[in-house]
Design a protein around this motif. Structure first.
Motif, mmCIF file in Angstrom:
data_model
loop_
_atom_site.group_PDB
_atom_site.id
_atom_site.type_symbol
_atom_site.label_atom_id
_atom_site.label_comp_id
_atom_site.label_asym_id
_atom_site.label_seq_id
_atom_site.Cartn_x
_atom_site.Cartn_y
_atom_site.Cartn_z
ATOM 1 N N SER A 1 0.810 -1.223 0.000
ATOM 2 C CA SER A 1 0.000 0.000 0.000
ATOM 3 C C SER A 1 0.842 1.271 0.000
ATOM 4 C CB SER A 1 -0.939 0.004 1.221
ATOM 5 O OG SER A 1 -0.200 -0.016 2.436
ATOM 6 N N TRP A 2 2.073 1.191 0.524
ATOM 7 C CA TRP A 2 2.931 2.369 0.600
ATOM 8 C C TRP A 2 3.922 2.460 -0.557
ATOM 9 C CZ3 TRP A 2 2.970 6.469 4.085
ATOM 10 C CH2 TRP A 2 2.055 6.363 5.141
ATOM 11 N N SER A 3 3.931 1.472 -1.441
ATOM 12 C CA SER A 3 4.884 1.472 -2.556
ATOM 13 C C SER A 3 4.274 2.130 -3.786
ATOM 14 C CB SER A 3 5.295 0.033 -2.910
ATOM 15 O OG SER A 3 6.002 -0.570 -1.853
ATOM 16 N N ASN A 4 5.122 2.828 -4.511
ATOM 17 C CA ASN A 4 4.730 3.380 -5.803
ATOM 18 C C ASN A 4 4.967 2.296 -6.854
ATOM 19 O OD1 ASN A 4 4.687 4.662 -8.352
ATOM 20 N ND2 ASN A 4 5.227 6.626 -7.432
ATOM 21 N N MET A 5 3.895 1.791 -7.450
ATOM 22 C CA MET A 5 4.023 0.672 -8.371
ATOM 23 C C MET A 5 4.819 1.037 -9.623
ATOM 24 S SD MET A 5 2.864 -1.774 -6.728
ATOM 25 C CE MET A 5 3.139 -2.952 -8.040
ATOM 26 N N ASP A 6 4.842 2.305 -9.992
ATOM 27 C CA ASP A 6 5.663 2.716 -11.134
ATOM 28 C C ASP A 6 7.145 2.481 -10.832
ATOM 29 O OD1 ASP A 6 3.431 3.464 -12.529
ATOM 30 O OD2 ASP A 6 3.564 5.580 -11.981
ATOM 31 N N ASP A 7 7.544 2.782 -9.577
ATOM 32 C CA ASP A 7 8.932 2.546 -9.177
ATOM 33 C C ASP A 7 9.229 1.049 -9.096
ATOM 34 O OD1 ASP A 7 9.367 5.271 -8.986
ATOM 35 O OD2 ASP A 7 8.929 5.349 -6.842
ATOM 36 N N VAL A 8 8.264 0.280 -8.593
ATOM 37 C CA VAL A 8 8.435 -1.174 -8.486
ATOM 38 C C VAL A 8 8.633 -1.788 -9.868
ATOM 39 C CG1 VAL A 8 7.305 -3.334 -7.844
ATOM 40 C CG2 VAL A 8 7.164 -1.363 -6.319
ATOM 41 N N HIS A 9 7.884 -1.318 -10.849
ATOM 42 C CA HIS A 9 7.978 -1.849 -12.208
ATOM 43 C C HIS A 9 9.143 -1.247 -12.990
ATOM 44 C CE1 HIS A 9 3.421 -2.806 -11.960
ATOM 45 N NE2 HIS A 9 4.142 -3.826 -11.542
ATOM 46 N N ASP B 1 9.391 1.852 -14.115
ATOM 47 C CA ASP B 1 8.943 2.762 -15.174
ATOM 48 C C ASP B 1 9.832 4.007 -15.323
ATOM 49 O OD1 ASP B 1 6.928 1.018 -15.739
ATOM 50 O OD2 ASP B 1 5.359 2.129 -14.686
ATOM 51 N N PRO B 2 10.329 4.610 -14.214
ATOM 52 C CA PRO B 2 11.199 5.779 -14.387
ATOM 53 C C PRO B 2 12.508 5.453 -15.100
ATOM 54 C CG PRO B 2 10.325 5.681 -12.146
ATOM 55 C CD PRO B 2 10.012 4.371 -12.793
ATOM 56 N N GLN B 3 12.888 4.176 -15.157
ATOM 57 C CA GLN B 3 14.142 3.780 -15.801
ATOM 58 C C GLN B 3 13.946 3.379 -17.265
ATOM 59 O OE1 GLN B 3 14.904 0.610 -13.070
ATOM 60 N NE2 GLN B 3 15.980 1.906 -11.590
ATOM 61 N N LYS B 4 12.695 3.322 -17.709
ATOM 62 C CA LYS B 4 12.416 2.874 -19.072
ATOM 63 C C LYS B 4 12.455 4.048 -20.047
ATOM 64 C CE LYS B 4 9.324 -0.793 -17.422
ATOM 65 N NZ LYS B 4 7.939 -1.319 -17.436
ATOM 66 N N ARG B 5 13.206 3.860 -21.105
ATOM 67 C CA ARG B 5 13.230 4.854 -22.180
ATOM 68 C C ARG B 5 12.214 4.446 -23.237
ATOM 69 N NH1 ARG B 5 19.016 6.156 -24.191
ATOM 70 N NH2 ARG B 5 18.971 7.429 -22.307
ATOM 71 N N ALA B 6 11.474 5.402 -23.730
ATOM 72 C CA ALA B 6 10.411 5.115 -24.694
ATOM 73 C C ALA B 6 10.970 4.496 -25.970
ATOM 74 C CB ALA B 6 9.638 6.388 -25.014
ATOM 75 N N VAL B 7 10.238 3.560 -26.534
ATOM 76 C CA VAL B 7 10.638 2.925 -27.784
ATOM 77 C C VAL B 7 10.427 3.922 -28.919
ATOM 78 C CG1 VAL B 7 10.203 1.019 -29.366
ATOM 79 C CG2 VAL B 7 9.976 0.668 -26.897
ATOM 80 N N PRO B 8 11.441 4.121 -29.787
ATOM 81 C CA PRO B 8 11.284 5.064 -30.911
ATOM 82 C C PRO B 8 10.125 4.671 -31.820
ATOM 83 C CG PRO B 8 13.587 4.434 -30.619
ATOM 84 C CD PRO B 8 12.786 3.534 -29.730
ATOM 85 N N LYS C 1 11.357 -7.361 -19.324
ATOM 86 C CA LYS C 1 11.119 -6.890 -17.963
ATOM 87 C C LYS C 1 12.307 -6.085 -17.431
ATOM 88 C CE LYS C 1 7.083 -8.814 -17.351
ATOM 89 N NZ LYS C 1 5.867 -8.003 -17.152
ATOM 90 N N TYR C 2 11.966 -5.200 -16.489
ATOM 91 C CA TYR C 2 12.958 -4.473 -15.694
ATOM 92 C C TYR C 2 12.783 -4.942 -14.249
ATOM 93 C CZ TYR C 2 13.390 -1.128 -19.593
ATOM 94 O OH TYR C 2 13.604 -0.528 -20.813
ATOM 95 N N ARG C 3 13.839 -5.425 -13.637
ATOM 96 C CA ARG C 3 13.752 -5.904 -12.261
ATOM 97 C C ARG C 3 14.760 -5.141 -11.397
ATOM 98 N NH1 ARG C 3 9.011 -7.746 -13.270
ATOM 99 N NH2 ARG C 3 8.783 -9.981 -13.713
ATOM 100 N N ASN C 4 14.235 -4.396 -10.416
ATOM 101 C CA ASN C 4 15.091 -3.627 -9.519
ATOM 102 C C ASN C 4 14.915 -4.101 -8.076
ATOM 103 O OD1 ASN C 4 12.630 -2.504 -8.653
ATOM 104 N ND2 ASN C 4 12.792 -0.838 -10.142
#
Length: 255
Positions: free
Chosen positions: A36-44, A46-53, A190-193
Motif C-alpha cells: 500500500s505504501w509502494s509506488n508501483m511505477d517505481d516497483v515496475h 517505469d522511471p528507468q524505461k526509455r520510450a521505444v522510438p 522486464k525491468y527488475r530492480n
C-alpha cells in the motif's frame, strides 16, 4: 460434556490456532503495508524505461505476404500464429510467430525476425546486441555490471514464465536493475530492480506460495484462511460463553 470442559477446549483451541496463525498474520500485515505504501511505477521500473522510438510514416515496408513466402523457403511453416512490428536498432522488423509441419522438429511455436524494409531474415540477438539494446532502452548512462544468458528458469526466478532464451543485463549501483531481453523476440521483456525484488519476496509470503510465488489458489493459503475463520469463530465463542457465565454469576448474587 460439562460446560467447563467445553469452555476449556475452546480456549485451548483458540490459543493454539492463534500461535499458529500469528506469524502468518504478521507477514500479511507487513506485506500489505509495503504494497500500500509502494509506488508501483517505481516497483515496475517505469522511471528507468526509455520510450521505444516510433516509426516514420515515409518508411517503405515489404508486404507481409512476401515476408511469409520468404520464411516458407527457409522453414516448413504450417501456420502463422501472429505478426507484430517492432523497432530494433533504428529499423523496423517483423516479429513472426509460426508453427511447423516437420515431424522431425520439436512441436510448438517458433519465432523469427525479418527486416521490414529489406525482407531479410536475421538471427537471434547476440550478447553484444542485447547489451546495446538494454542501454538504448534505459534512462541515463548506466554501467553494465554483468550479463547472463538464460535458457531456463525456476519458479522463484525473477524472470519466471517469460520467453527464453533471454539475456539478463544487470546495471550496477545505484540503479541495481536487471533488464531482461528475449533473444529470439528482439524485445525488452522486464525491468527488475531492488524494490521489485522486495515486493516479489513479500508477495510470496502474502500468498503463501513457496513454489511458483503467483498461485492464488494454493492449498496452504486456503488452509490458513480457514484456520483464520476458526480462530475468529472460537474467539466469538469464548466471548459468548464468558459473557453468559458472567451474567449467570451476577444473577446468582442478586438472588
Amino acid at each position: 460434556m460439562k460446560k467447563s470442559d467445553f469452555h476449556r477446549k475452546i480456549r485451548k483451541s483458540h490459543r493454539y490456532l492463534g500461535v499458529a496463525l500469528g506469524i502468518q498474520f504478521l507477514f500479511w500485515t507487513i506485506s500489505g503495508l509495503y504494497f500500500s505504501w509502494s509506488n508501483m511505477d517505481d516497483v515496475h521500473g517505469d522511471p528507468q524505461k526509455r520510450a521505444v522510438p516510433l516509426f516514420k510514416v515515409n518508411q517503405v515496408w515489404v508486404s507481409p505476404s512476401i515476408i511469409i513466402d520468404s520464411l516458407r523457403a527457409h522453414a516448413p511453416v504450417d501456420s502463422i500464429i501472429g505478426l507484430e512490428s517492432i523497432e530494433l536498432f533504428g529499423k523496423p522488423f517483423y516479429q513472426i510467430h509460426y508453427t511447423v509441419s516437420n515431424v522431425h522438429l520439436h512441436s510448438g511455436s517458433y519465432v523469427c525476425l525479418v527486416n521490414a524494409e529489406t525482407g531479410k531474415l536475421r538471427p537471434a540477438l547476440s550478447q553484444a546486441e542485447a547489451v546495446e539494446l538494454a542501454q538504448n532502452r534505459f534512462v541515463g548512462d548506466p554501467k553494465v555490471e554483468k550479463v547472463e544468458f538464460l535458457t531456463q528458469t525456476n519458479g522463484h526466478h525473477e524472470y519466471r514464465n517469460l520467453p527464453l532464451p533471454a539475456y539478463a543485463v544487470t546495471f550496477g549501483k545505484p540503479v541495481s536493475t536487471t533488464v531482461y531481453i528475449a533473444a529470439e523476440l528482439g524485445t525488452v521483456q522486464k525491468y527488475r530492480n531492488t524494490k521489485w525484488r522486495i515486493f516479489d519476496f513479500l508477495w510470496m509470503l502474502h500468498l503463501m506460495d513457496y513454489e511458483s510465488r503467483d498461485n492464488l489458489s494454493n492449498g496452504l493459503l486456503r488452509a490458513f484462511s480457514l484456520f483464520g475463520l476458526l480462530t475468529v469463530a472460537s474467539g466469538f465463542t469464548l466471548f459468548w460463553v464468558s459473557r453468559k457465565t458472567t451474567v449467570q454469576k451476577k444473577n446468582l448474587k442478586m438472588s
